[in-house]
Design a protein around this motif. Structure first.
Motif, short mmCIF file in Angstrom:
data_model
loop_
_atom_site.label_atom_id
_atom_site.label_comp_id
_atom_site.label_asym_id
_atom_site.label_seq_id
_atom_site.Cartn_x
_atom_site.Cartn_y
_atom_site.Cartn_z
N GLU A 118 -55.32 -62.19 4.10
CA GLU A 118 -56.63 -61.63 4.50
C GLU A 118 -56.62 -60.12 4.34
O GLU A 118 -57.60 -59.52 3.88
N THR A 119 -55.51 -59.49 4.75
CA THR A 119 -55.47 -58.02 4.68
C THR A 119 -55.51 -57.57 3.21
O THR A 119 -56.22 -56.64 2.86
N LEU A 120 -54.72 -58.24 2.37
CA LEU A 120 -54.73 -57.87 0.95
C LEU A 120 -56.12 -58.05 0.36
O LEU A 120 -56.60 -57.24 -0.43
N PHE A 121 -56.77 -59.12 0.79
CA PHE A 121 -58.11 -59.40 0.26
C PHE A 121 -59.09 -58.29 0.67
O PHE A 121 -59.91 -57.85 -0.11
N ARG A 122 -58.94 -57.86 1.93
CA ARG A 122 -59.81 -56.76 2.39
C ARG A 122 -59.55 -55.50 1.58
O ARG A 122 -60.46 -54.80 1.18
N ILE A 123 -58.26 -55.24 1.35
CA ILE A 123 -57.90 -54.04 0.58
C ILE A 123 -58.55 -54.10 -0.81
O ILE A 123 -59.12 -53.13 -1.30
N ALA A 124 -58.48 -55.29 -1.42
CA ALA A 124 -59.02 -55.43 -2.78
C ALA A 124 -60.53 -55.20 -2.82
O ALA A 124 -61.06 -54.79 -3.83
N ASN A 125 -61.18 -55.45 -1.71
CA ASN A 125 -62.65 -55.33 -1.70
C ASN A 125 -63.15 -53.97 -1.21
O ASN A 125 -64.36 -53.77 -1.11
N LEU A 126 -62.21 -53.08 -0.87
CA LEU A 126 -62.65 -51.77 -0.38
C LEU A 126 -63.22 -50.92 -1.50
O LEU A 126 -62.70 -50.90 -2.60
N GLU A 127 -64.29 -50.23 -1.18
CA GLU A 127 -64.91 -49.34 -2.16
C GLU A 127 -65.36 -48.09 -1.44
O GLU A 127 -65.43 -48.06 -0.22
N GLY A 128 -65.66 -47.07 -2.21
CA GLY A 128 -66.28 -45.90 -1.60
C GLY A 128 -65.29 -44.82 -1.23
O GLY A 128 -64.08 -44.97 -1.41
#
Ligand code: ATP
Length: 588
Positions: A118-128
């Motif tokens: 889940e954490t890796l997935f969140r990291i992959a979706n971070l933008e901005g």
């Protein structure tokens, strides 16, 4: 599921390259894996979070990783960098650094596969703008609770440096053994994988519903289907020998293969290597829905650059201009294309793969309207030598590469290079008989005019059995200054400190690259070689195969994955073919 179980498996898998051992380790891991996490495990093993076609990229820079290690260990960045330089592996460096830390602090709670994922997935979706800080926060929170060994694997996944060398076939072998007790059942899984390109989904289905469930696996719209490929033939005569009386011939256009998934105005486009390429073709996305008469459909086409004034087909390289993130609208008007349809794989909720070629072509013409932009690829049913010769001539004159020849009654074999489709190219009739697509694995710095670029490249074939890249030749001719420039731009970010373990070469290159780029070469001959490793021991014990007088054709095969490069099996076939030709010439 505890992450330590997965980390321990990674540790074991890193110690071997033998397929049987890797399979065994995977079976042991799958036996301990609950159904809800098996898809995640399958992606993580391959260093991914989702199937490739979804394009989920972790994209964490080394700098951020180093800062995060420093944050969670309290150890200075300089010291971490020093440790990293010693071995060239940041994951390992982190485990050494954190080892020092755990002597001072207590470990917090155990970390689970679910939490890491889940954490890796969140990291992959971070933008901005704040994404870098957030990434650091997430990474150090994981590292805080991880053991040094777990931390090393978390970092390897994050940086894309977890290379266990596990091919998809090995994962499927292990799934078949775990869930049916018999490796032979891999073919059932293979079919499901061929129609979904999603190994995680296949694993989840077999874990949940068993082999019977996988047998019912169906095509899903917007999940790419692995393409059917063709065998090569060298002449019109050989085609007639193989196909007999009646078969279809289509122009082999020199463009980009595109798989179109369409439902109303929703359109997704996938490349030959199943990358989502929708953003490069906004014109297709906009126009194609108008042509579709079905509710939903999956089509295959060759997108080809054209000269708008004459309607002539232009070579593949023209499409390279569309491979850009910005100003795509300008490229669309400057480099117009047509979409040339040649197959239908799914229509109104049903698979068309099982239908024969003729029925599929009929269905295609019934469900898609032609216009100036969307066309059916030119096709003719051939009955004799003069017909095939004439059609070949027309094809070449229109700017095509040659012909694709297809058996009329055969189904679409997703994911396989079968003998139901053949390709006949004009250039086959000389020298080696075919161009080869090879993986760039190493580089040698240029001299003189070529200073500042790689003047010579070390190339490799793909070894399907071992899932490795075996050196076959050095190539330094055929490059224009522009080519060298472009290749340098592409390759420079792929330089590695250590040779990737999937590379098999005894040559010493100036630099090693991640095996990610495929280029096309022609050569005059294939010879036995004491140095190169392609098809080693296949013809003679201790000898590999090498290319004589290789030359770059000017084509960078961006649409090809490295696993689609020429295989050792193909090289052996070409080597044997050339021996036969020489023998026949001697008899004349
Ligand atoms: P190549 O290097 O010859 O393009 P490949 O390895 O990409 O081949 P093959 O299946 O061996 O793939 O050859 C077929 C390729 O030719 C397809 O991938 C597709 O891009 C292109 N092509 C052009 N016209 C057709 C057609 N009428 N039918 C199928 N494929 C076509």
């Amino acid at each position: 599921m505890e992450f330590s179980v997965l980390a321990n498996s990674f540790y074991k898998m890193e110690s071997t390259r033998k397929r049987l051992e890797l399979t065994q380790f995977l079976v042991e891991l799958f036996e301990k894996t609950p159904i809800e996490v098996i898809s995640k495990i399958v992606y993580l093993i391959q260093g991914k979070l989702r199937p490739d076609f979804e394009g989920v990229e972790l994209g964490v820079a080394e700098k951020i990783a180093i800062k995060s290690i420093s944050k969670s260990s309290g150890i200075a960045i300089k010291k971490i960098e020093e440790e990293y330089r010693k071995g060239g592996d940041l994951g390992h460096a982190a485990s050494v650094i954190l080892e020092q830390k755990t002597q001072m602090t207590f470990l917090a709670e155990d970390i689970t596969v679910e939490r890491v994922y889940e954490t890796l997935f969140r990291i992959a979706n971070l933008e901005g703008s704040r994404s870098q800080d957030m990434k650091m926060k997430y990474i150090s929170s994981l590292l805080n609770d991880a053991t040094p060994m777990e931390a090393s694997y978390i970092l390897k996944i994050l940086l894309g440096s977890l290379r266990l060398g596990i091919a998809e076939n090995t994962v499927m072998d292990a799934l078949a053994i775990t869930f049916s007790g018999d490796k032979k059942n891999r073919s059932v899984l293979q079919h499901a994988y061929n129609v979904s390109s999603d190994l995680g989904k296949v694993a989840e289905t077999v874990a949940e519903k068993g082999m019977k469930g996988v047998e019912k696996f169906e095509i899903a719209l917007f999940n790419p289907i692995r393409p059917m490929l063709a065998d090569r033939v060298k002449s019109e005569e050989e085609t007639l020998e193989k196909f007999g009386e009646r078969f279809a011939a289509e122009y082999k256009l020199d463009g980009e293969r595109v798989q179109l998934h369409i439902k109303g105005k929703e359109v997704l486009l996938f490349s030959r290597s199943l990358e989502n390429i929708s953003s490069y073709y906004p014109d297709i996305i906009e126009k194609i829905p108008e042509n579709i008469l079905a509710e939903n459909i999956i089509l295959e086409a060759e997108a080809v650059a054209i000269n708008e004034n004459t309607g002539e087909f232009l070579p593949f390289q023209e499409l390279m201009h569309r491979r850009r993130k910005y100003k795509i609208e300008k490229a669309v008007t400057q480099y117009p294309i047509t979409v040339n349809l040649f197959d239908i794989l799914y229509c109104n909720g049903k698979s068309c793969l099982e239908l024969g070629y003729e029925e599929r072509r009929e269905k295609l013409e019934k469900n898609v309207k032609e216009d100036n932009f969307t066309k059916y690829i030119p096709m003719s049913v051939i009955k004799n030598k003069s017909e095939i010769e004439e059609f070949m001539e027309n094809s070449i004159n229109s700017g095509s590469e040659g012909l694709m020849l297809k058996m009329l009654d055969k189904p679409y074999q997703a994911g396989s290079r079968g003998s139901h489709w053949l390709k006949l190219k004009r250039e086959y009739q000389n020298e080696l008989g075919d161009s080869l697509d090879l993986v760039v694995i190493g580089g040698f710095f240029g001299k003189g005019r070529r200073t500042g670029s790689y003047g010579t490249l070390l190339l490799a074939t793909y070894d399907e059995d071992e899932d490795t890249f075996t050196s076959i030749c050095k190539v330094g001719t055929g490059f224009s200054d522009e080519d060298l420039d472009q290749i340098y731009q592409i390759l420079n970010p792929k330089v590695t400190i250590k040779k990737n373990p999937r590379i098999t070469s005894e040559m010493e290159a100036d630099v090693w690259f991640e095996p990610e780029l495929v280029i096309e070469v022609v050569a005059s001959e294939i010879t036995l070689s004491p140095i190169h490793k392609a098809a080693i021991n296949k013809i003679r014990k201790g000898a590999g195969l090498a290319l004589r007088f290789p030359k770059f054709t000017g084509k960078i095969r961006i649409e090809k994955a490295v696993e689609d490069a020429s295989t050792n099996e193909e090289i052996v076939a070409l080597y044997n073919g050339q021996k036969k030709v020489a023998h026949e010439k001697n008899l004349m």
